[in-house]
Design a protein around this motif. Structure first.
Motif, PDB file in Angstrom:
ATOM      1  N   ILE A 159       0.882  -1.175   0.000  1.00 35.39           N
ATOM      2  CA  ILE A 159       0.000   0.000   0.000  1.00 35.39           C
ATOM      3  C   ILE A 159       0.915   1.219   0.000  1.00 35.39           C
ATOM      4  N   GLU A 160       0.995   1.860  -1.133  1.00 34.45           N
ATOM      5  CA  GLU A 160       1.959   2.955  -1.349  1.00 34.45           C
ATOM      6  C   GLU A 160       1.424   3.852  -2.452  1.00 34.45           C
ATOM      7  N   ASP A 161       1.352   5.160  -2.181  1.00 32.54           N
ATOM      8  CA  ASP A 161       0.791   6.066  -3.184  1.00 32.54           C
ATOM      9  C   ASP A 161       1.829   6.644  -4.137  1.00 32.54           C
TER      10      ASP A 161
ATOM     11  N   LEU B 148       3.298  -1.263   4.204  1.00 35.54           N
ATOM     12  CA  LEU B 148       2.334  -0.187   4.390  1.00 35.54           C
ATOM     13  C   LEU B 148       3.022   1.162   4.533  1.00 35.54           C
ATOM     14  N   ASP B 149       2.639   2.078   3.660  1.00 39.80           N
ATOM     15  CA  ASP B 149       3.169   3.438   3.732  1.00 39.80           C
ATOM     16  C   ASP B 149       2.381   4.229   4.783  1.00 39.80           C
ATOM     17  N   TRP B 150       3.020   5.182   5.413  1.00 37.13           N
ATOM     18  CA  TRP B 150       2.370   5.980   6.466  1.00 37.13           C
ATOM     19  C   TRP B 150       1.412   7.003   5.859  1.00 37.13           C
ATOM     20  N   TRP B 151       1.933   7.859   4.988  1.00 35.65           N
ATOM     21  CA  TRP B 151       1.105   8.924   4.407  1.00 35.65           C
ATOM     22  C   TRP B 151       0.465   8.450   3.122  1.00 35.65           C
ATOM     23  N   LEU B 152      -0.856   8.429   3.113  1.00 36.77           N
ATOM     24  CA  LEU B 152      -1.601   7.958   1.949  1.00 36.77           C
ATOM     25  C   LEU B 152      -2.790   8.862   1.702  1.00 36.77           C
ATOM     26  N   PRO B 153      -3.202   9.030   0.450  1.00 41.60           N
ATOM     27  CA  PRO B 153      -4.463   9.732   0.207  1.00 41.60           C
ATOM     28  C   PRO B 153      -5.586   8.840   0.754  1.00 41.60           C
TER      29      PRO B 153
ATOM     30  N   CYS C 184      12.718   3.249   7.051  1.00 41.82           N
ATOM     31  CA  CYS C 184      12.629   4.670   6.718  1.00 41.82           C
ATOM     32  C   CYS C 184      13.091   4.897   5.293  1.00 41.82           C
ATOM     33  N   LYS C 185      12.293   5.713   4.587  1.00 41.14           N
ATOM     34  CA  LYS C 185      12.665   6.070   3.209  1.00 41.14           C
ATOM     35  C   LYS C 185      13.728   7.168   3.283  1.00 41.14           C
ATOM     36  N   PRO C 186      14.655   7.206   2.364  1.00 41.16           N
ATOM     37  CA  PRO C 186      14.842   6.217   1.293  1.00 41.16           C
ATOM     38  C   PRO C 186      15.596   5.002   1.817  1.00 41.16           C
TER      39      PRO C 186
HETATM   40 CA    CA Z   1       2.985   8.280   0.816  1.00 38.18          CA
END
Ligand code: CA
Length: 226
Positions: free
Chosen positions: A8-10, A52-57, A102-104
């Motif tokens: 799950i990644e925008d 799972l990404d933290w910030w998502l629409p 943590c990205k990157p």
């Molecule tokens: Ca994101």
């Protein structure tokens, strides 16, 4: 059928990089690009590992994670975040993440973490994928419709499982073929149609039509569209 991984990644570039890389490593990757689609896949699919990404629409990753854990599921979750503040990592882990990155990050590191999570003894109690009155037990490969057992070939099982994981969705022939047969679809072979017809027949012994043909677009699995 390999390890089933939900991403799950925008962010297109990151998602593409992860999905492509993991598919090349033999993982079966489904990619959702916002929180709502992610939530849908979390509740309807069966997964071995979740990225799972933290910030998502839509719904954010932390909320998705909390809801997922509250529903009683303990599939390993690797949290992807641009945040590296200690308090945020703690929040992620407190909410039920098994690990975070943590990205990157380097692909090798992601791969090592995913492999470690996938090796964990599965403690998932519920191995049944179901939609309407069709139940597919992944542990025993027992398939039932309305409580009656169906005898399916391996390919029909794979096809049904794909439909069960994508209910109420119009699925193109290309998408189904490439996922179930894992080969490029040339549009000429009728292999897919033949299997759909036989699976449909077996399902319809115990109930109404579930696999609908959508003219010019593909197939749809579920109750009749109105
Ligand atoms: Ca994101």
């Amino acid at each position: 059928m390999g390890i089933r991984l939900l991403l799950i990644e925008d962010e297109q570039a990151i998602g593409d990089f992860i999905a492509r890389g993991l598919r090349e490593e033999g993982f079966n990757v489904e990619w959702a690009t916002d929180g709502d689609a992610g939530g849908h896949h979390l509740t309807t699919g069966t997964w071995d590992v979740i990225l799972l990404d933290w910030w998502l629409p839509g719904v954010d990753g932390l909320t998705l994670l909390r809801k997922f854990r509250q529903s009683g599921r303990d599939t390993p979750v690797l949290f992807l975040t641009a945040r590296d503040a200690v308090s945020d990592r703690v929040r992620g882990l407190d909410s039920g993440a098994d690990d975070y990155l943590c990205k990157p990050f380097a692909f090798e590191e992601l791969l090592a973490r995913v492999r470690a999570l996938a090796r964990r003894p599965s403690v998932i109690a519920n191995t049944v994928v179901a939609h309407t009155d069709v139940h597919f037990d992944l542990a025993t490969h027992r398939v039932e419709r309305a409580g009656k057992k169906l005898d399916l070939t391996a390919k029909e099982e794979a096809l049904l499982l794909f439909f069960l994981r994508h209910p109420d969705e119009v699925l193109s022939r290309t998408r189904i073929y490439e996922q179930v047969w894992d080969e490029r679809y040339d549009g000429l072979s009728n292999t897919l149609e033949v299997h759909v017809v036989s699976l449909r027949k077996k399902l319809e012994v115990n109930g109404g039509r579930l696999i609908h043909t959508v003219r010019g677009r593909g197939y749809y699995f579920g109750e009749e569209m109105t």
